[in-house]
Design an enzyme around this catalytic site. Structure first.
Site, short mmCIF file in Angstrom:
data_model
loop_
_atom_site.label_atom_id
_atom_site.label_comp_id
_atom_site.label_asym_id
_atom_site.label_seq_id
_atom_site.Cartn_x
_atom_site.Cartn_y
_atom_site.Cartn_z
N ALA A 1 9.41 -4.33 -3.89
CA ALA A 1 8.69 -3.99 -2.66
C ALA A 1 9.07 -4.91 -1.51
O ALA A 1 9.43 -6.07 -1.72
CB ALA A 1 7.18 -4.07 -2.89
N GLY B 1 9.80 -12.66 -4.05
CA GLY B 1 11.09 -12.51 -4.72
C GLY B 1 12.01 -11.55 -3.99
O GLY B 1 13.22 -11.80 -3.86
N CYS B 2 11.46 -10.46 -3.49
CA CYS B 2 12.27 -9.46 -2.80
C CYS B 2 12.77 -9.97 -1.45
O CYS B 2 13.87 -9.63 -1.02
CB CYS B 2 11.47 -8.18 -2.62
SG CYS B 2 10.95 -7.43 -4.19
N THR B 3 11.97 -10.79 -0.80
CA THR B 3 12.39 -11.38 0.47
C THR B 3 13.53 -12.38 0.23
O THR B 3 14.52 -12.40 0.98
CB THR B 3 11.21 -12.09 1.16
OG1 THR B 3 10.18 -11.13 1.42
CG2 THR B 3 11.64 -12.72 2.47
N ALA C 1 16.69 -10.27 -0.48
CA ALA C 1 17.22 -9.63 0.72
C ALA C 1 17.90 -10.64 1.65
O ALA C 1 18.98 -10.38 2.19
CB ALA C 1 16.10 -8.91 1.47
#
EC number: 1.11.1.24
Length: 213
Positions: free
Chosen positions: A102, A107-109, A112
């Site tokens: 998401a 973690g996703c930030t 990215a």
């Protein structure tokens, strides 16, 4: 020899009666939380419940449908600007397709931003980078703007493509998986990398593979 006599309510009758586990008990709730929180890069909010899936559902999430050496199912999805984009657009050049849980989660930030910081290396290798999650285009647009992401983010609302590609879930099926695919110029998968808890390593592994193509 002395003998011991038990009262009419013998020991077995004192033990609680245990009910057998039935098929309706396959999904047992293990977490319920009314306020918003984050766990390993996934947002939970307002009465979110996690459950242990049945053995059949675990089996379906573990075994991926796309394997190395195969061409994955094509897709047509909307990007962060609301424009439709198909996988076939990248035919003739390597492409990194990474599925993540998401937008705006820790973690996703990190993942990215790591792709962003190495983006010139991917371009030098002649490759495109595409991120896919279940967020809508407006969420992707805000996420890309906030962190100045130079690559495409696609909206897979309903997780249709995630399921078609067989991206495995994590933590007994409660977390959307974090999995990266590297496709060569012919659209054939050359690498599948899965690591939920070390998102930055996806960049190292994909660059290593691209440099060998």
């Amino acid at each position: 020899m002395a003998s011991i006599s038990l009262p009419k309510h013998s020991l077995p009758s004192l033990l609680p009666t245990l009910k057998p586990i039935t098929s309706s008990s396959q999904n047992l709730p293990i977490l319920s939380k009314s306020s918003q929180s984050q766990f390993y890069g996934l947002k939970f909010s307002h009465s979110t419940s996690l459950s242990i899936p049945s053995s059949s559902s675990v089996k379906n999430t573990i075994f991926a449908k796309v394997n190395k050496g195969q061409a994955p199912p094509s897709f047509t999805l909307k990007d962060q600007d609301g424009k439709t984009l198909s996988l076939s657009k990248f035919k003739g050049k390597p492409v990194v397709v990474y599925f993540y849980p998401a937008d705006e989660t820790p973690g996703c930030t990190k993942q990215a931003c790591a792709f962003r910081d190495s983006y010139e290396k991917f371009k030098k290798a002649g490759a495109e980078v595409v991120g896919i999650s279940g967020d809508d285009p407006s969420s992707h647009k805000a996420f890309a703007k906030k962190y100045r992401l130079p690559f495409t983010l696609l909206s897979d609302e309903g997780n249709k493509i995630r399921k078609e590609w067989g991206v495995p879930a994590d933590l007994f099926g409660t977390l959307p998986g974090r999995q990266t695919y590297v496709l060569d110029k012919k659209g054939v998968v050359q690498l599948i990398y899965n690591n939920q808890f070390q998102p930055e390593k996806h960049i190292d592994e994909t660059l290593k593979l691209l440099q060998s193509l």
